[in-house]
Design a protein around this motif. Structure first.
Motif, PDB file in Angstrom:
ATOM      1  N   ARG A  66      59.946  33.515  70.461  1.00  0.00           N
ATOM      2  CA  ARG A  66      61.044  33.598  69.767  1.00  0.00           C
ATOM      3  C   ARG A  66      61.956  32.508  70.445  1.00  0.00           C
ATOM      4  NH1 ARG A  66      64.722  36.729  71.685  1.00  0.00           N
ATOM      5  NH2 ARG A  66      63.050  38.123  72.697  1.00  0.00           N
ATOM      6  N   LYS A  67      61.911  32.308  71.835  1.00  0.00           N
ATOM      7  CA  LYS A  67      62.634  31.395  72.592  1.00  0.00           C
ATOM      8  C   LYS A  67      62.293  29.803  72.387  1.00  0.00           C
ATOM      9  CE  LYS A  67      63.197  34.737  76.321  1.00  0.00           C
ATOM     10  NZ  LYS A  67      63.006  34.998  77.724  1.00  0.00           N
ATOM     11  N   ALA A  68      60.899  29.786  72.009  1.00  0.00           N
ATOM     12  CA  ALA A  68      60.456  28.417  71.784  1.00  0.00           C
ATOM     13  C   ALA A  68      60.703  28.011  70.347  1.00  0.00           C
ATOM     14  CB  ALA A  68      59.092  28.294  72.381  1.00  0.00           C
ATOM     15  N   GLN A  69      60.750  28.692  69.459  1.00  0.00           N
ATOM     16  CA  GLN A  69      60.746  28.475  68.144  1.00  0.00           C
ATOM     17  C   GLN A  69      61.988  27.405  67.669  1.00  0.00           C
ATOM     18  OE1 GLN A  69      60.271  32.365  66.365  1.00  0.00           O
ATOM     19  NE2 GLN A  69      58.974  31.432  64.808  1.00  0.00           N
ATOM     20  N   SER A  70      63.225  27.887  68.464  1.00  0.00           N
ATOM     21  CA  SER A  70      64.322  27.123  68.066  1.00  0.00           C
ATOM     22  C   SER A  70      63.968  25.686  68.675  1.00  0.00           C
ATOM     23  CB  SER A  70      65.418  27.626  68.756  1.00  0.00           C
ATOM     24  OG  SER A  70      65.431  27.837  70.405  1.00  0.00           O
ATOM     25  N   ALA A  71      63.109  25.320  69.442  1.00  0.00           N
ATOM     26  CA  ALA A  71      63.056  23.946  69.970  1.00  0.00           C
ATOM     27  C   ALA A  71      61.706  23.383  69.399  1.00  0.00           C
ATOM     28  CB  ALA A  71      63.088  23.920  71.462  1.00  0.00           C
TER      29      ALA A  71
ATOM     30  N   ALA B 117      54.960  40.475  74.415  1.00  0.00           N
ATOM     31  CA  ALA B 117      55.471  39.484  75.399  1.00  0.00           C
ATOM     32  C   ALA B 117      55.224  37.962  74.617  1.00  0.00           C
ATOM     33  CB  ALA B 117      54.308  39.373  76.726  1.00  0.00           C
ATOM     34  N   LEU B 118      54.155  37.805  74.062  1.00  0.00           N
ATOM     35  CA  LEU B 118      54.073  36.493  73.260  1.00  0.00           C
ATOM     36  C   LEU B 118      55.243  36.317  72.119  1.00  0.00           C
ATOM     37  CD1 LEU B 118      50.277  36.381  73.057  1.00  0.00           C
ATOM     38  CD2 LEU B 118      51.622  35.010  74.364  1.00  0.00           C
TER      39      LEU B 118
ATOM     40  N   ALA C 158      54.374  32.568  67.601  1.00  0.00           N
ATOM     41  CA  ALA C 158      55.202  33.606  67.158  1.00  0.00           C
ATOM     42  C   ALA C 158      55.460  33.124  65.317  1.00  0.00           C
ATOM     43  CB  ALA C 158      56.562  33.051  67.655  1.00  0.00           C
ATOM     44  N   SER C 159      55.214  32.162  64.885  1.00  0.00           N
ATOM     45  CA  SER C 159      55.459  31.677  63.526  1.00  0.00           C
ATOM     46  C   SER C 159      54.161  32.219  62.876  1.00  0.00           C
ATOM     47  CB  SER C 159      55.544  30.340  63.459  1.00  0.00           C
ATOM     48  OG  SER C 159      56.761  29.720  64.095  1.00  0.00           O
ATOM     49  N   GLY C 160      53.230  32.828  63.316  1.00  0.00           N
ATOM     50  CA  GLY C 160      52.074  33.196  62.691  1.00  0.00           C
ATOM     51  C   GLY C 160      51.062  32.380  62.402  1.00  0.00           C
ATOM     52  N   ALA C 161      51.175  30.931  63.089  1.00  0.00           N
ATOM     53  CA  ALA C 161      50.172  29.978  62.753  1.00  0.00           C
ATOM     54  C   ALA C 161      49.155  29.960  64.119  1.00  0.00           C
ATOM     55  CB  ALA C 161      50.940  28.661  62.841  1.00  0.00           C
ATOM     56  N   ARG C 162      48.338  30.875  64.146  1.00  0.00           N
ATOM     57  CA  ARG C 162      47.313  31.181  65.283  1.00  0.00           C
ATOM     58  C   ARG C 162      46.414  30.024  65.351  1.00  0.00           C
ATOM     59  NH1 ARG C 162      45.905  37.504  64.248  1.00  0.00           N
ATOM     60  NH2 ARG C 162      48.142  38.390  64.792  1.00  0.00           N
ATOM     61  N   ALA C 163      45.843  29.506  64.387  1.00  0.00           N
ATOM     62  CA  ALA C 163      44.847  28.333  64.686  1.00  0.00           C
ATOM     63  C   ALA C 163      45.486  27.266  65.335  1.00  0.00           C
ATOM     64  CB  ALA C 163      44.232  27.973  63.071  1.00  0.00           C
TER      65      ALA C 163
ATOM     66  N   ALA D 221      56.126  43.342  63.794  1.00  0.00           N
ATOM     67  CA  ALA D 221      55.852  42.539  62.469  1.00  0.00           C
ATOM     68  C   ALA D 221      57.265  42.632  61.717  1.00  0.00           C
ATOM     69  CB  ALA D 221      54.807  43.223  61.886  1.00  0.00           C
ATOM     70  N   LEU D 222      57.999  43.928  61.884  1.00  0.00           N
ATOM     71  CA  LEU D 222      59.196  44.051  61.139  1.00  0.00           C
ATOM     72  C   LEU D 222      60.357  43.593  61.941  1.00  0.00           C
ATOM     73  CD1 LEU D 222      58.444  47.905  60.363  1.00  0.00           C
ATOM     74  CD2 LEU D 222      58.995  45.972  58.963  1.00  0.00           C
ATOM     75  N   GLY D 223      60.106  42.921  63.008  1.00  0.00           N
ATOM     76  CA  GLY D 223      61.217  42.232  63.772  1.00  0.00           C
ATOM     77  C   GLY D 223      61.665  43.281  64.819  1.00  0.00           C
ATOM     78  N   ASP D 224      61.347  44.381  64.925  1.00  0.00           N
ATOM     79  CA  ASP D 224      62.155  45.345  66.006  1.00  0.00           C
ATOM     80  C   ASP D 224      61.333  45.288  67.261  1.00  0.00           C
ATOM     81  OD1 ASP D 224      63.327  47.437  67.185  1.00  0.00           O
ATOM     82  OD2 ASP D 224      63.463  48.521  65.342  1.00  0.00           O
ATOM     83  N   GLU D 225      61.430  44.255  68.145  1.00  0.00           N
ATOM     84  CA  GLU D 225      60.994  44.207  69.576  1.00  0.00           C
ATOM     85  C   GLU D 225      61.199  45.284  70.261  1.00  0.00           C
ATOM     86  OE1 GLU D 225      61.594  40.678  71.289  1.00  0.00           O
ATOM     87  OE2 GLU D 225      60.999  39.469  69.286  1.00  0.00           O
ATOM     88  N   HIS D 226      62.789  45.770  70.160  1.00  0.00           N
ATOM     89  CA  HIS D 226      63.037  46.870  71.020  1.00  0.00           C
ATOM     90  C   HIS D 226      62.215  48.186  70.720  1.00  0.00           C
ATOM     91  CE1 HIS D 226      65.681  49.607  73.389  1.00  0.00           C
ATOM     92  NE2 HIS D 226      65.799  50.311  72.410  1.00  0.00           N
ATOM     93  N   GLN D 227      62.289  48.656  69.333  1.00  0.00           N
ATOM     94  CA  GLN D 227      61.324  49.811  69.189  1.00  0.00           C
ATOM     95  C   GLN D 227      60.097  49.361  69.487  1.00  0.00           C
ATOM     96  OE1 GLN D 227      62.136  50.969  65.102  1.00  0.00           O
ATOM     97  NE2 GLN D 227      62.084  53.171  65.632  1.00  0.00           N
ATOM     98  N   ALA D 228      59.537  48.442  69.113  1.00  0.00           N
ATOM     99  CA  ALA D 228      57.988  48.045  69.552  1.00  0.00           C
ATOM    100  C   ALA D 228      57.726  48.319  71.215  1.00  0.00           C
ATOM    101  CB  ALA D 228      57.635  46.569  69.161  1.00  0.00           C
TER     102      ALA D 228
END
Length: 312
Positions: free
Chosen positions: A223-228, A217-218, A255-260, A185-192
Motif C-alpha cells: 500500500r505504501k509502495a503503490q503510490s510511487a 504484512a505484504l 498489493a495490486s494483485g499482479a502476482r506473476a 481482500a475487503l480492504g479492512d486491514e485492521h479487522q484482518a
C-alpha cells in the motif's frame, strides 16, 4: 472480536434472495411460512416508538448476516400490520409487547422470545434453531466453500463461510487464515489483523496462520509502495540495477494483485545480484509464496524459476 466471528452457514440461498427483508401481512405467507419450509425464519416484530427494538433489530441483522444464508430475518412493523398481529395473537403467540421475535421452521412456530437480548444470547437462540433444523455443517465443508468464494472474488461471502467454520471449530487454522485473508481482500486491514490476534495458541504457528500474517504484512508494505509505482518504474528504466526500486515495485505489484509480475521483479534481482541486501529479494519471494499459498499457480511458477536460477 470481528463481526464475522459468528455462527456457521451451510447451503446459502441464491444470491438474489435477500436474507433480511421488511415483511407485511400481504407477504407473510410467502416470506415466513413458505420460506420456513426451506430454512429457519426469524420474525422480528418491532415498532418505531420502541426503544429496545433499536438495540435488538441491528443485533438480529448482524447475527443473520453472519449465517451467510442459513437463516432469514423478516422485520415487521406492528403499527403498520395490526391485523396480522391480531391474527397471530389469536394463534397463541405472545404479542402483548415489542420487541418479540418468533422463529419459524417447516411452517410451524419453533421458538420465541420477547425483549432485547444481548448478542451472545441471540447467537445461542439461532444456534439452537439451526440444530433443530438440522442445518449444521462440518467446518471442513465451510472452509472449502470459503476458499472457493475467495478465489472467485466474493470476499464478503467467503468471510461468512470462514466465520461459520470457526463457530463449528475454533481450532481450524484454515478458517482463521481464510477469514483474515477475506477481510484483507475487503480492504479492512485492521479487522484482518484483529482476527489473527484471536487465533488459539496451539495453532498460532500453523502455516495457514503464518501465510495470513505474511499476506497482511505484504499488503501494508505494498500500500505504501503503490503510490510511487510510476516513479519506481522510471527509476528502473534509468538504472536497471536499481534493486531497491525493483524490490519496492514488487511489493506494489503484489498489493495490486499482479502476482506473476511481482515475482518476476524479485527474480530479476536474484538473477542480477543474488547477494543484494543480504539475499533480500529471495527472502521476500519466499514471503510471497507463504502469503499466496504453496499450491497457488503464481507460487509454483515462480518457485520453478527460482530453482532454475539458484541451481543453474
Amino acid at each position: 472480536m470481528s463481526s464475522f466471528l459468528n455462527p456457521a452457514q451451510d447451503a446459502p440461498a441464491p444470491a438474489q434472495q435477500p436474507m433480511i427483508v421488511d415483511g407485511d401481512q400481504a407477504n407473510f405467507m410467502a416470506d415466513v411460512i413458505e420460506a420456513s419450509r426451506e430454512l429457519p425464519v426469524l420474525v422480528d416484530f418491532w415498532a418505531t416508538w420502541c426503544g429496545p427494538c433499536k438495540t435488538l433489530t441491528p443485533a438480529l441483522e448482524k447475527v443473520t448476516k453472519a449465517q451467510g444464508g442459513r437463516v432469514k430475518l423478516v422485520k415487521i412493523d406492528v403499527d403498520k400490520n395490526r391485523e396480522l398481529v391480531t391474527q397471530l395473537a389469536r394463534m397463541g403467540l405472545p404479542m402483548q409487547s415489542v420487541p418479540t421475535v418468533v422463529a419459524f421452521w417447516q411452517g410451524q412456530i419453533a421458538d420465541t422470545f420477547s425483549g432485547a437480548l444481548p448478542e451472545s444470547e441471540l447467537k445461542r437462540f439461532v444456534e439452537a434453531l439451526l440444530k433443530l433444523a438440522g442445518s449444521a455443517a462440518p467446518a471442513v465443508d465451510l472452509i472449502a466453500q470459503g476458499k472457493t468464494l475467495l478465489e472467485q472474488g466474493a470476499a464478503e461471502q467467503a468471510a461468512q463461510y470462514f466465520a461459520a467454520a470457526l463457530q463449528e471449530d475454533q481450532e481450524k487454522p484454515e478458517a482463521w487464515g481464510g477469514l483474515s485473508r477475506a477481510l484483507l481482500a475487503l480492504g479492512d486491514e485492521h479487522q484482518a489483523a484483529e482476527v489473527l490476534t484471536q487465533v488459539p495458541g496451539k495453532i498460532a504457528e500453523h502455516a495457514e496462520i503464518a501465510g495470513a500474517r505474511s499476506a497482511l504484512a505484504l499488503a501494508q508494505e505494498g500500500r505504501k509502495a503503490q503510490s510511487a509505482m510510476a516513479g519506481l518504474s522510471q527509476r528502473i528504466a534509468v538504472d536497471p540495477d536499481d534493486h531497491e526500486a525493483r524490490y519496492e515495485l514488487a511489493s506494489a505489484l503484489n498489493a495490486s494483485g499482479a502476482r506473476a509480475e511481482a515475482a518476476a521483479a524479485l527474480l530479476e534481482i536474484v538473477q542480477r545480484d543474488r547477494a543484494w541486501n543480504e539475499d533480500a529479494a529471495r527472502l521476500q519471494l519466499l514471503k510471497f509464496f507463504e502469503a499466496w499459498g504453496m499450491d497457488d499457480p503464481a507460487t509454483m511458477a515462480a518457485r520453478r524459476k527460482l530453482s532454475a536460477l539458484l541451481f543453474r
